[in-house]
Each structure stands twice: as C-alpha cells, then as structure tokens.
Design a protein around this motif. Structure first.
Motif, PDB file in Angstrom:
ATOM      1  N   PHE A  18       0.817  -1.213   0.000  1.00  0.00           N
ATOM      2  CA  PHE A  18       0.000   0.000   0.000  1.00  0.00           C
ATOM      3  C   PHE A  18       0.856   1.272   0.000  1.00  0.00           C
ATOM      4  O   PHE A  18       0.432   2.307  -0.502  1.00  0.00           O
ATOM      5  CB  PHE A  18      -0.939   0.028   1.204  1.00  0.00           C
ATOM      6  N   LEU A  70      -6.805   2.451  -0.854  1.00  0.00           N
ATOM      7  CA  LEU A  70      -5.954   2.083   0.282  1.00  0.00           C
ATOM      8  C   LEU A  70      -4.565   2.692   0.143  1.00  0.00           C
ATOM      9  O   LEU A  70      -3.987   3.198   1.113  1.00  0.00           O
ATOM     10  CB  LEU A  70      -5.857   0.557   0.373  1.00  0.00           C
ATOM     11  N   THR A  91      -2.905   5.595   2.527  1.00  0.00           N
ATOM     12  CA  THR A  91      -1.652   5.273   3.206  1.00  0.00           C
ATOM     13  C   THR A  91      -0.550   6.258   2.848  1.00  0.00           C
ATOM     14  O   THR A  91       0.085   6.851   3.731  1.00  0.00           O
ATOM     15  CB  THR A  91      -1.208   3.841   2.832  1.00  0.00           C
ATOM     16  N   GLY A 145      -0.834  -3.698   4.125  1.00  0.00           N
ATOM     17  CA  GLY A 145      -1.161  -4.791   3.218  1.00  0.00           C
ATOM     18  C   GLY A 145      -0.558  -4.552   1.854  1.00  0.00           C
ATOM     19  O   GLY A 145       0.281  -3.666   1.671  1.00  0.00           O
ATOM     20  N   THR A 161      -1.417  -5.171  -2.715  1.00  0.00           N
ATOM     21  CA  THR A 161      -2.399  -5.388  -3.770  1.00  0.00           C
ATOM     22  C   THR A 161      -1.810  -6.256  -4.871  1.00  0.00           C
ATOM     23  O   THR A 161      -0.701  -5.982  -5.360  1.00  0.00           O
ATOM     24  CB  THR A 161      -2.847  -4.045  -4.379  1.00  0.00           C
ATOM     25  N   ASN A 170      -6.746  -7.516  -2.733  1.00  0.00           N
ATOM     26  CA  ASN A 170      -6.051  -6.819  -1.661  1.00  0.00           C
ATOM     27  C   ASN A 170      -5.888  -7.751  -0.469  1.00  0.00           C
ATOM     28  O   ASN A 170      -6.866  -8.314   0.023  1.00  0.00           O
ATOM     29  CB  ASN A 170      -6.833  -5.572  -1.244  1.00  0.00           C
ATOM     30  N   GLN A 229      -4.522  -7.926   3.379  1.00  0.00           N
ATOM     31  CA  GLN A 229      -4.364  -6.899   4.408  1.00  0.00           C
ATOM     32  C   GLN A 229      -4.352  -7.536   5.792  1.00  0.00           C
ATOM     33  O   GLN A 229      -5.040  -8.530   6.047  1.00  0.00           O
ATOM     34  CB  GLN A 229      -5.537  -5.924   4.298  1.00  0.00           C
TER      35      GLN A 229
END
Length: 554
Positions: free
Chosen positions: A23, A45, A49, A59, A61, A242, A244
């Motif tokens: 992220f 996200l 972030t 997390g 992606t 994603n 996380q």
C-alpha cells in the motif's frame, strides 16, 4: 469441493512479483489515478496510506493484470513465491508472523475491481486460523470467546466462499458465549467435511492461495456477470486482490465496524450518513441481517474513534473533492480505515452536492466541474424525483402496511415477488420482497420496479445497489417478515405472492394495493425552487457552457 486450476506459465514476460504492490509503494503517479492497475479499493488504500497518512492496516495489492492472466491461463507460475515474499514483508511490518502458532498474523483477502461492484465479488476474512492459531489468539487477546467467535467466522466464510459449500448445509454462526465454543467449532468442522468431502485446510499458505483464487474466480460468477451486464462493464476488465492485516471489530465492547458516507447520498445534504455495529466484523453490516445503529450513535460507544472518524472523513472529502463512501473498523477503541471510494448517489443528491461543493472552500468545485458531474439526463431525473414526490405528498387511500427506511427515492407499485427465481418468470412490474438481499439477487433487483427488505439499514446491500441504480427501495421494515405464505405482520399474512403493493423509497411508507395516482404539480418551477434550488443553478451554468461552446464554434 475445492476447485483449483493448474499452474501455467504467464502469457507475458512480466514476473508476478512486479505486479504486487504494498500500500505504501512509491508509484510514479498518485495511487488514486491508478485504478486500472490497482483496482478501486487498492487505489483508495494506497492513497490513504501514502498521500494522507490515515490509519490503514498494512497490506498489499495483487494488480488487475494478474486476474486477467489467471482467467486466460490459470494460476500464474511465480505467484506463490511473490505471495510468500509479500507476506514476509508484511509480517516484518506487523511484528508477528503469518502462520506462527504462538503469535499469528491473520489476513483479510478482498476484491477491488477498477469499477465499483458492491457485494458482487468475494471476500475472505481471518485467514491463517486453525486450532493452534485460534488458541494463540485466545492467549494473546485474553478473551477466548473472541478467538472462538473469530474462528467460527473464518470456517463458515471459507467453506461457503472458497469451497462452495451451500450456506444451508452449515449450522448458523452463534455467539461463542452461548455454548461451549469447542463444541460449536467441532460441529461446524463436521458439517463442512460432510458437505465438501474434506475439511477447511489448516495450512495458512494454502488458505491464502485458495482465498486469492476464489476472488479471481468470483469475477466470472453469475451474479458478477449480471451486475456488469446491468451497468455496462467490460467482462474482460478483471479485478485486483487486496491482502491486508486483520483488525478486529468483534474484539470486545469498544470494537465495532461500519460504513459511512461523507454526505447523504440520497439528498446530498452535508451530514454523515451510515451505520455502525458494535462488536462485529464488516460483513455483518452490509449483509443486512443485523440491527445496526445510525452513525451518530457511534459516539456513545467509542467517542474517541468517532471523533477521529469525523476528522478523517473531512480530509477524504476535501482530498477527493467529492462524496466519499468509507468502510472502517474500530479495534479496542482505535480507528482503522478499510476502504474509500467516490460514492454512488441519487440524482437529487448529485445536483445538491455538486452545487454546494462549489461554495465549500476546501473543495471549491468550479461551475464547469459541477455541470460535468451532473449531465442533462441526471438533472432531468432529479427534476422528476422532486415533482413526483410533491405529487405523492397527498395521503394515499390504499391500506397502509407500515413503514421502513427509505433509501432510494421514488414510488413504485407492483406484484409481490419473494425470490429472484420467481422474478425471472414474472411479467410486468413487480416488487422484490426479501428478508435481505444478497449478491445472488442482483438479476431480480435490476429488473424490479422496487425493492422491499424486512431487515437491513442505510448501507445494507439492498440500499447501496438500488441507490446506485435508481430503483425505489425501502429497507428495515422490521415489523414484517417474509415466509412461504407471503409477507406477514405479527404472524398474519398481509400480502401474498402476486398481490400488488406500493412502496415509497423516500418516506419508507408501504401500502397494500396500488397507491392513488399522484397529482400533477400545479406550479413545478416554484416547487423546484423551494425543494431543490440547486437545480436551477446547474441549469444556468450548463446553459452558459453551451453558449460558450456555440461562440467558440462560430
């Protein structure tokens, strides 16, 4: 049974590791501009972030192209190694390890397509749980009931989402305090094995791979295809995934979860709009089964987190210069943001918010930007909604069936249909009546004149989907129930399948029979000036733009 496609080489030279982005990755462009790569959720996200420094659980992606490769040729060779590497970095960030039997890191796997598809794609929470890690979670938290509740949630969601076990084949999830939690989990495991022929895998790495694959597969599910057909979304677009670190809204009385809009997506008024549910995880709110609280009530339960949420929402709206839809969790009093996206809104809300945002100094839309957000067809729809509501203000002569919560404006009459399967065989206007809707109801909702649910709140599945489509909808009519006989009130049948009912998606009123035709507005321009003066402003700005275009053309 588990369905796993064979690993095949990537159809292009790029390694999967080059399509996995933390992220906080330093992209060359702002993340919010990278929805085609990161998907809408991943872009949000990353933006929260890296650009805003808001509290987002760490997390990474898996970018949209990986889904396309999976659809074309199966699980990409090299993706397992890329996942292990990304999880190792995440474990280092979190200070606990995925799969560690003493202090486990648990993960959430969520979809995130470039185009918003609320509820259509799959989510799997609490990945990494097994008997050992559940005991460790109980030890670490000091609350065994929380740990066993979380374990139940994981087993049930994994079985239905990843393994394809029908929900009806499993015992319903119950409060872990209600009986011996070990017996409850044992019964659930036995039911899964009986239905699927095998149990939920205990290896966290296997759980993670199969959960990611389930999200990839969900892109081609019948409900997702039906949704894309309704909204004109390309079937070949694909979805990001994603992964996380989990935060727990079910971890005690000072924890909870919710969904909130920075402005009312039905009216456009500058007030927070949404639901909060103490001691719950995110799926509980959108499923429409729980009795949620209005977002303002959150302050009674977790005042510090509510204050932090209000501040974050203001920053998000100013940053995106638009209404934002935000999912969040509170874990032991601490706020975490799980998603933000530009919100779907009704026609009246689109008009009012666009004009008012030109006067908001933190947003400062230009008149041209406001007009671009509300094209002529949407302005026309807003006009009709206001005038129709004015004509409906006269008391209906039809017998009242009570009221629920109006979440998508408009008055609709039609025959009662109790399932999407019945809807497919129904000709003419119908009202889809359900305890709550789910993604499997998408085909029935898209063709309905209106939707009525007996449970759910402002941000339940029915509310969010219907509002985006402009389908009149009433939710949370808790005095009514849906049974095989039809719609019941206190055990008495008040409307059978095929009977005509009327709903008003603005006021929440419900009637038996077709409500009286509304009268034509005697002075429509006066009504519009009183109820939606922003419409005239937009029309004036649109006319000025048209005039300038004509001048340039000459």
């Amino acid at each position: 049974m588990l369905r796993t496609r064979a690993t095949r080489p990537l159809p292009v030279d790029q390694a999967p590791g080059d399509a996995v982005f933390p992220f906080d990755h330093a992209h060359a462009s702002p993340p919010r501009e990278l929805t085609d790569l990161l998907g809408g959720k991943g872009a949000g996200l990353a933006e929260m972030t890296s650009a805003l420094g808001l509290p987002v659980p760490p997390g990474f992606t898996l970018a949209v192209p990986l889904c396309r490769r999976y659809r074309a040729a199966g699980w990409p060779a090299g993706l397992d190694a890329a996942l292990r590497s990304a999880v190792a970095r995440l474990s280092e960030t979190m200070g606990r390890s995925f799969g560690d039997p003493a202090d486990p890191l648990l993960l959430a796997v969520r979809s995130g397509a470039p185009r918003s598809m609320p509820g259509m794609l799959d989510t799997v929470l609490n990945i990494g749980l097994n008997d050992e890690t559940a005991h460790a979670l109980a030890e670490r938290s000091g609350d065994p009931s929380f740990a066993w509740d979380t374990y139940q949630r994981f087993l049930h969601l994994y079985a239905t989402t990843v393994m394809g076990v029908p929900d009806g084949r499993l015992p319903p999830r119950a409060d872990a305090r209600a009986q011996d939690p070990r017996q409850r989990v044992a019964a659930l495991k036995a039911a899964v094995e009986a239905a699927a022929g095998q149990g939920v895998p205990t290896d966290p790495d296997v759980q993670l791979r199969q959960a990611v694959e389930a999200v990839f597969r969900s892109w081609d599910s019948p409900r997702a295809r039906a949704s894309r057909a309704t909204e004109g979304v390309d079937d070949d677009l694909g979805t990001a995934v994603n992964v996380q670190a989990m935060v727990f809204g079910n971890d005690g009385a000072d924890s909870g979860t919710g969904v909130v809009f920075t402005r009312d997506p039905t009216t456009g008024h500058d007030v927070l709009y949404g639901d909060y549910l103490p001691h719950a995880q995110g799926e509980d709110v959108v499923a429409g089964k729980a009795m949620t609280l209005p977002i303002a009530r959150m302050a009674e339960h977790v005042p510090d987190a509510h204050r932090d949420l209000c501040a974050a929402l203001r920053r998000l709206e100013a940053h995106y210069r638009d209404i934002c839809d935000v999912e969040f969790t509170v874990e032991r009093g601490r706020l975490w943001l799980l998603q933000t996206r530009v919100a779907r809104r009704g026609a009246v809300a689109a008009v009012r918010a666009a004009v008012r945002m030109t006067h908001d100094g933190a947003i400062a839309l230009t008149p041209a930007e406001a007009v671009a957000r509300v094209p002529a067809d949407l302005r026309a729809r807003a006009r009709h909604e206001v005038l129709d509501q004015e004509g409906c203000a006269v008391e209906s002569t039809a017998p009242s069936l009570g009221s629920g919560i109006g979440v998508s404006p408009g008055r609709a009459s039609g025959r009662v249909v109790l399932s999407s399967e019945e809807a497919a065989e129904t000709e003419g206007d119908y009202i889809l009546v359900r305890p709550e809707t789910s993604p499997d109801d998408i085909a029935g909702m898209s063709a309905a004149a209106g939707v009525l649910t007996t449970t759910g709140g402002l941000v339940s599945h029915a509310a969010v989907v219907a509002r985006g489509w402009g389908v009149p909808t009433v939710v949370g009519a808790h005095h009514l129930t849906v049974g095989a006989e039809g719609v019941l009130d206190g055990g008495r049948v008040v409307a059978r399948a095929g009977d005509v009912i009327t709903i008003d998606g603005a006021t929440g009123q419900i009637w038996r029979g077709a409500a009286a035709e509304h009268a034509e507005a005697a002075d429509p321009e006066r009504i519009l000036a009183n109820r939606l003066p922003e419409l005239a402003v937009l029309e004036r700005w649109a006319g000025a733009d048209d005039h300038r275009d004509e001048e340039r053309a000459r």
